[in-house]
Design a protein around this motif. Structure first.
Motif, PDB file in Angstrom:
ATOM      1  N   GLN A  45       0.816  -1.209   0.000  1.00 24.54           N
ATOM      2  CA  GLN A  45       0.000   0.000   0.000  1.00 24.54           C
ATOM      3  C   GLN A  45       0.854   1.265   0.000  1.00 24.54           C
ATOM      4  OE1 GLN A  45      -3.190   0.050  -0.324  1.00 24.54           O
ATOM      5  NE2 GLN A  45      -3.748  -2.082   0.049  1.00 24.54           N
ATOM      6  N   GLN A  48       0.663   3.848  -3.301  1.00 23.91           N
ATOM      7  CA  GLN A  48      -0.653   4.498  -3.372  1.00 23.91           C
ATOM      8  C   GLN A  48      -0.839   5.477  -2.214  1.00 23.91           C
ATOM      9  OE1 GLN A  48      -2.977   4.234  -5.933  1.00 23.91           O
ATOM     10  NE2 GLN A  48      -3.748   6.010  -4.829  1.00 23.91           N
ATOM     11  N   THR A  49      -0.332   5.117  -1.025  1.00 25.50           N
ATOM     12  CA  THR A  49      -0.433   6.027   0.116  1.00 25.50           C
ATOM     13  C   THR A  49       0.359   7.305  -0.129  1.00 25.50           C
ATOM     14  OG1 THR A  49      -0.678   4.139   1.615  1.00 25.50           O
ATOM     15  CG2 THR A  49      -0.065   6.245   2.601  1.00 25.50           C
ATOM     16  N   ASP A  52      -1.597   9.401  -2.518  1.00 22.96           N
ATOM     17  CA  ASP A  52      -2.752   9.989  -1.846  1.00 22.96           C
ATOM     18  C   ASP A  52      -2.350  11.195  -0.996  1.00 22.96           C
ATOM     19  OD1 ASP A  52      -4.432   8.161  -2.959  1.00 22.96           O
ATOM     20  OD2 ASP A  52      -4.644   6.907  -1.171  1.00 22.96           O
ATOM     21  N   GLN A  55      -1.677  14.205  -3.228  1.00 32.64           N
ATOM     22  CA  GLN A  55      -2.926  14.798  -3.711  1.00 32.64           C
ATOM     23  C   GLN A  55      -3.658  15.524  -2.589  1.00 32.64           C
ATOM     24  OE1 GLN A  55      -5.482  12.004  -5.698  1.00 32.64           O
ATOM     25  NE2 GLN A  55      -6.834  13.576  -6.502  1.00 32.64           N
ATOM     26  N   SER A  56      -3.649  14.948  -1.392  1.00 32.48           N
ATOM     27  CA  SER A  56      -4.326  15.583  -0.256  1.00 32.48           C
ATOM     28  C   SER A  56      -3.657  16.901   0.111  1.00 32.48           C
ATOM     29  CB  SER A  56      -4.331  14.639   0.949  1.00 32.48           C
ATOM     30  OG  SER A  56      -5.050  13.459   0.669  1.00 32.48           O
ATOM     31  N   ILE A  79     -12.227  14.238   1.662  1.00 35.78           N
ATOM     32  CA  ILE A  79     -11.265  13.330   1.034  1.00 35.78           C
ATOM     33  C   ILE A  79     -11.997  12.164   0.382  1.00 35.78           C
ATOM     34  CG2 ILE A  79      -9.488  11.613   1.570  1.00 35.78           C
ATOM     35  CD1 ILE A  79      -8.276  13.590   3.503  1.00 35.78           C
ATOM     36  N   ARG A  80     -12.966  11.603   1.083  1.00 37.88           N
ATOM     37  CA  ARG A  80     -13.714  10.480   0.511  1.00 37.88           C
ATOM     38  C   ARG A  80     -14.528  10.924  -0.692  1.00 37.88           C
ATOM     39  NH1 ARG A  80     -13.680   8.271   5.737  1.00 37.88           N
ATOM     40  NH2 ARG A  80     -15.414   9.491   6.494  1.00 37.88           N
ATOM     41  N   ILE A  84     -10.371   9.834  -2.865  1.00 32.32           N
ATOM     42  CA  ILE A  84      -9.080   9.457  -2.282  1.00 32.32           C
ATOM     43  C   ILE A  84      -9.342   8.474  -1.138  1.00 32.32           C
ATOM     44  CG2 ILE A  84      -6.991  10.309  -1.163  1.00 32.32           C
ATOM     45  CD1 ILE A  84      -7.558  13.033  -2.444  1.00 32.32           C
ATOM     46  N   SER A  85      -8.643   7.340  -1.158  1.00 38.78           N
ATOM     47  CA  SER A  85      -8.912   6.289  -0.172  1.00 38.78           C
ATOM     48  C   SER A  85      -7.920   6.283   0.986  1.00 38.78           C
ATOM     49  CB  SER A  85      -8.897   4.918  -0.863  1.00 38.78           C
ATOM     50  OG  SER A  85      -7.647   4.692  -1.504  1.00 38.78           O
ATOM     51  N   LEU A  86      -7.200   7.373   1.187  1.00 33.97           N
ATOM     52  CA  LEU A  86      -6.173   7.445   2.226  1.00 33.97           C
ATOM     53  C   LEU A  86      -6.726   7.117   3.606  1.00 33.97           C
ATOM     54  CD1 LEU A  86      -3.328   8.233   3.224  1.00 33.97           C
ATOM     55  CD2 LEU A  86      -4.114  10.613   3.302  1.00 33.97           C
ATOM     56  N   ARG A  89      -8.797   2.770   3.703  1.00 38.68           N
ATOM     57  CA  ARG A  89      -8.325   1.465   3.245  1.00 38.68           C
ATOM     58  C   ARG A  89      -7.749   0.589   4.359  1.00 38.68           C
ATOM     59  NH1 ARG A  89      -3.801   4.407   0.763  1.00 38.68           N
ATOM     60  NH2 ARG A  89      -4.996   4.410  -1.163  1.00 38.68           N
TER      61      ARG A  89
END
Length: 522
Positions: A45, A48-49, A52, A55-56, A79-80, A84-86, A89
């Motif tokens: 992960q 992807q983290t 994220d 982007q955040s 965020i959701r 974004i799945s930070l 997940r």
């Protein structure tokens, strides 16, 4: 208490009191993926983290601190919604039921909320840190959904308020949020909390009340409250309140609580009481002038393209001559006027009062109202439509005649029709209003930043959107996000290319991501 939500080698995701903290044990810079520790990036992960977090940070949902990257809990919902799945997940959603009780009655200074988490009908020990929590005796960490988090946070905030701040309006204001959230998440309320009803309107609607003498007053109207109960309570109170109790259905009592800005709107409404004449017409033409700076908190019941409320004017079609009232031609000889029908004309001998030759019943009423006021206050004259009107015997005779209803049967029939009220649109296409020109300029401005497509969760995996369909859905979502500046959009292409699918997908996205639209209740 700090909870370790996930571990990516030297990078830890920690639930703190302020938010989700992404920290590195070797003090690495986590703001860009290029500076992440290699072992963390290689974690399943990790990459992807890191993306994220980038982007955040770019969207302003996170910020860099001395400890690492902090994602405040206030940003979780946004965020959701951004896809974004930070924050989601790592752990499972909380499976426990929330039970809400209370100490004392709402409105008392010692009123408190008591809540607990329940499983199989029995309370459990659940330690919470922000969105995350852990059951005693278990190593599993669970995450609350947005509404449950908002619910328990609001109850905690209220319980911690000083006694002097636990006013009646504040107590009911918090209770409205608690009950709404509790209903949404399926929380259990005790009988007392369940039996109380309260409304906190998201916006106020402007109601224009016309009195028997033709004057108008402004009053509030709220969705969900039937009848004139709120209007009567508003008129009955000499001062503006932020808390009203009105009659509800089945002999119940309904409490209506207004926030600070809405109370200021009520103050503005209270200032418009029994207006008539030119002031009345101005308020009907542009009611928004009363609420300058507060238009986000009040909903005017008709738009800017409406001139006001009144009788519908008929088109001037030549017909058989008939007698008319004094007000149509003025005192003296009953002969048709050749002047402009919307102007005020002088009597030929220049010694008589001027009189209006106005086909609009609302304008005639305004003239009579102005004249009545001038006579009652002992004025020598007044100004109407830019012309000076003298208060003399002829004017008094005119006002008296209108008051006694000396019109013929045809005039009385027309007056009966005039009792019906309509929205009156302005129709001058040659001279558009300033705001129409401004809106047109703003609406045609190009979109500076393209926004990513967000597919609704309920879209079947077997449905594969075509490129042009994705573009259409993204266009609808972009216009949706640009509200209120963008108030509409056009989706058009040839038949058979899937516009129905695009619209249904867009509506499904709206249901999932914008509860203010209340589409889920349809």
């Amino acid at each position: 208490m700090t909870l370790t939500v996930a571990q990516l080698g030297p990078v830890s995701l920690l639930a703190t009191s302020n938010g989700l903290l992404v920290a590195s044990s070797n003090a690495a810079d986590l703001s860009t993926r290029a500076s992440w520790p290699e072992i963390a990036i290689k974690h399943p992960q990790g990459l992807q983290t890191a993306l994220d977090i980038e982007q955040s940070l770019e969207l302003g949902y996170a910020r860099a601190t001395q400890e690492g990257i902090l994602v405040p809990y206030e940003s979780f919902a946004e965020i959701r919604r951004s896809g974004i799945s930070l924050t989601t997940r790592w752990v499972e959603w909380c499976p426990f039921l929330l039970k809400i009780e209370r100490l004392n009655d709402i409105g008392r200074s010692n009123f408190l909320y008591k809540y607990s988490f329940v499983m199989d009908g029995q309370p459990i020990s659940f330690t919470r840190t922000g969105y995350f929590g852990m059951r005693a005796g278990s190593k599993s960490i669970y995450q609350l959904d947005d509404q449950t988090y908002a619910l328990v946070s609001e109850m905690d905030r209220f319980n911690q308020l000083p006694i002097e701040q636990k006013t009646r309006s504040e107590s009911w204001l918090v209770f409205s949020k608690v009950k709404e959230c509790a209903t949404d998440v399926g929380a259990s309320l005790d009988k007392y909390l369940q039996s109380n009803d309260v409304i906190v309107p998201k916006s106020l609607q402007l109601s224009i009340h016309e009195w028997p003498d033709g004057s108008i007053s402004f009053a509030p109207q709220v969705s969900g409250i039937a009848g004139d109960g709120l209007k009567r309570a508003f008129f009955h109170s000499p001062t503006v309140e932020n808390f009203y109790t009105v009659d509800g259905p089945h002999n119940s009592r309904l409490r209506v609580v207004f926030d600070e800005r809405q109370t200021e709107v009520l103050e503005r409404m209270k200032g418009v009481h029994r207006a008539y004449g030119k002031l009345k017409q101005r308020l009907l033409d542009e009611p928004e002038i009363v609420f300058e700076g507060l238009m986000d908190s009040v909903e005017v019941r008709y738009g800017r393209r409406v001139e006001g409320i009144g009788p519908l004017e008929s088109v001037n079609i030549p017909g058989a001559p008939r007698e008319k009232s004094f007000l149509a031609f003025g005192p003296g000889e009953l002969a048709p006027s050749t002047g402009d029908a919307s102007s005020v004309n002088l009597h030929p001998d220049e010694s008589s009062s001027i009189y209006p030759d106005l086909p609009s019943s609302s304008r005639r009423k305004d003239f009579i109202a102005e004249a009545k006021y001038a006579i009652a206050s002992g004025q020598a004259g007044f100004v109407f439509d830019g012309r000076e009107v003298r208060v003399d015997a002829e004017l008094k005779q005119l006002v008296t005649a209108e008051g006694l209803g000396t019109d013929d049967a045809g005039e009385k029939a027309a007056a009966g029709k005039a009792d019906k009220k309509y929205l009156l649109p302005y129709r001058d296409e040659e001279d558009l209003k300033t705001w129409d020109l401004e809106d047109a300029e703003q609406a045609k401005q190009p979109i500076s930043d393209a926004m990513p497509l967000m597919s609704p969760k309920c879209l079947s995996p077997s449905v594969h959107l075509k490129i042009h369909q994705e573009e259409g859905i993204r266009w609808l979502q972009t216009c949706h996000r640009l509200r209120p500046q963008r108030r509409g959009s056009l989706l058009a292409d040839d038949m058979g290319l899937g516009k129905t699918l695009q619209v249904l997908t867009y509506l499904a996205w709206c249901i999932e991501h914008d509860k203010d639209l209340q589409l889920g209740n349809l």
